[in-house]
Design a protein around this motif. Structure first.
Motif, short mmCIF file in Angstrom:
data_model
loop_
_atom_site.label_atom_id
_atom_site.label_comp_id
_atom_site.label_asym_id
_atom_site.label_seq_id
_atom_site.Cartn_x
_atom_site.Cartn_y
_atom_site.Cartn_z
N ASP A 56 -7.01 -0.59 9.38
CA ASP A 56 -8.21 -1.25 8.86
C ASP A 56 -7.85 -2.17 7.69
O ASP A 56 -8.30 -3.31 7.62
CB ASP A 56 -9.22 -0.20 8.42
CG ASP A 56 -10.48 -0.82 7.84
OD1 ASP A 56 -11.16 -1.57 8.59
OD2 ASP A 56 -10.77 -0.57 6.66
N ARG A 57 -7.02 -1.68 6.80
CA ARG A 57 -6.58 -2.48 5.65
C ARG A 57 -5.86 -3.74 6.11
O ARG A 57 -6.06 -4.83 5.60
CB ARG A 57 -5.67 -1.63 4.77
CG ARG A 57 -4.84 -2.39 3.77
CD ARG A 57 -5.65 -2.77 2.53
NE ARG A 57 -4.73 -3.17 1.50
CZ ARG A 57 -4.59 -4.42 1.07
NH1 ARG A 57 -5.34 -5.38 1.56
NH2 ARG A 57 -3.73 -4.72 0.13
N HIS A 89 -6.41 4.10 8.62
CA HIS A 89 -6.82 3.48 7.36
C HIS A 89 -5.96 2.26 7.05
O HIS A 89 -6.46 1.24 6.58
CB HIS A 89 -6.75 4.49 6.21
CG HIS A 89 -7.59 5.69 6.44
ND1 HIS A 89 -8.96 5.66 6.40
CD2 HIS A 89 -7.26 6.97 6.74
CE1 HIS A 89 -9.44 6.87 6.66
NE2 HIS A 89 -8.42 7.67 6.86
N GLN A 90 -4.67 2.36 7.35
CA GLN A 90 -3.78 1.22 7.14
C GLN A 90 -4.07 0.12 8.15
O GLN A 90 -4.01 -1.06 7.81
CB GLN A 90 -2.31 1.64 7.23
CG GLN A 90 -1.34 0.52 6.94
CD GLN A 90 -1.45 0.01 5.50
OE1 GLN A 90 -1.78 0.75 4.59
NE2 GLN A 90 -1.19 -1.27 5.30
N TRP A 148 1.19 5.27 0.27
CA TRP A 148 0.52 6.48 0.75
C TRP A 148 1.31 7.67 0.23
O TRP A 148 2.31 8.08 0.82
CB TRP A 148 0.45 6.47 2.29
CG TRP A 148 -0.28 5.27 2.79
CD1 TRP A 148 0.26 4.08 3.17
CD2 TRP A 148 -1.68 5.13 2.92
NE1 TRP A 148 -0.74 3.20 3.55
CE2 TRP A 148 -1.94 3.82 3.39
CE3 TRP A 148 -2.77 5.97 2.67
CZ2 TRP A 148 -3.22 3.35 3.63
CZ3 TRP A 148 -4.04 5.50 2.92
CH2 TRP A 148 -4.26 4.21 3.39
N ASP A 160 0.86 -1.17 0.00
CA ASP A 160 0.00 0.00 0.00
C ASP A 160 0.90 1.22 0.00
O ASP A 160 1.78 1.35 0.86
CB ASP A 160 -0.89 0.03 1.24
CG ASP A 160 -1.92 -1.08 1.24
OD1 ASP A 160 -2.30 -1.54 0.14
OD2 ASP A 160 -2.35 -1.49 2.33
N ASN A 219 1.51 11.02 2.65
CA ASN A 219 1.65 10.86 4.10
C ASN A 219 3.11 10.83 4.51
O ASN A 219 3.98 10.50 3.73
CB ASN A 219 0.95 9.58 4.55
CG ASN A 219 -0.54 9.64 4.33
OD1 ASN A 219 -0.98 9.94 3.24
ND2 ASN A 219 -1.30 9.37 5.36
N GLY A 274 -0.50 5.26 6.60
CA GLY A 274 -1.94 5.33 6.42
C GLY A 274 -2.72 5.46 7.71
O GLY A 274 -3.95 5.54 7.68
#
Length: 92
Positions: free
Chosen positions: A57-58, A54-55, A43, A41, A46, A51
């Motif tokens: 959760d991912r 959000h990261q 970002w 992922d 950032n 993240g």
């Protein structure tokens, strides 16, 4: 980096392109040397926080749902500094 060439379990990487603590090039180097199934992922805007929530959760969704091509994942949590590898799993 040495162990990345011997890896064979799925891994989720993340990198923040504006990270001034851990250069993104080091995360991409680890990702490119990792020989197991992998995802990353990115970002783009950032910094070191990546993240953030959000990261997180991912990462939890990634651990829960391995996808149709992979066997169920047995949770083994690993988080290396700078988010180079955020989750590595072992398969039964």
């Amino acid at each position: 980096m040495t162990m990345a060439a011997h890896a064979d379990v799925p891994a989720l990487f993340s990198v923040a392109l504006m990270d001034d603590v851990c250069p993104p090039s080091t995360v991409f180097a680890a990702y490119n040397h990792y020989t197991g199934p992998k995802e990353i992922d990115v970002w783009p805007y950032n910094m070191h926080e990546g993240g953030g929530v959000h990261q997180e959760d991912r990462r939890l969704r990634w651990l829960h749902d391995p996808g149709p091509e992979l066997p169920p994942r047995v949770l083994t949590w690993s988080r290396f500094h700078c988010g180079a590898v955020q989750a590595v799993t072992c398969q039964e």
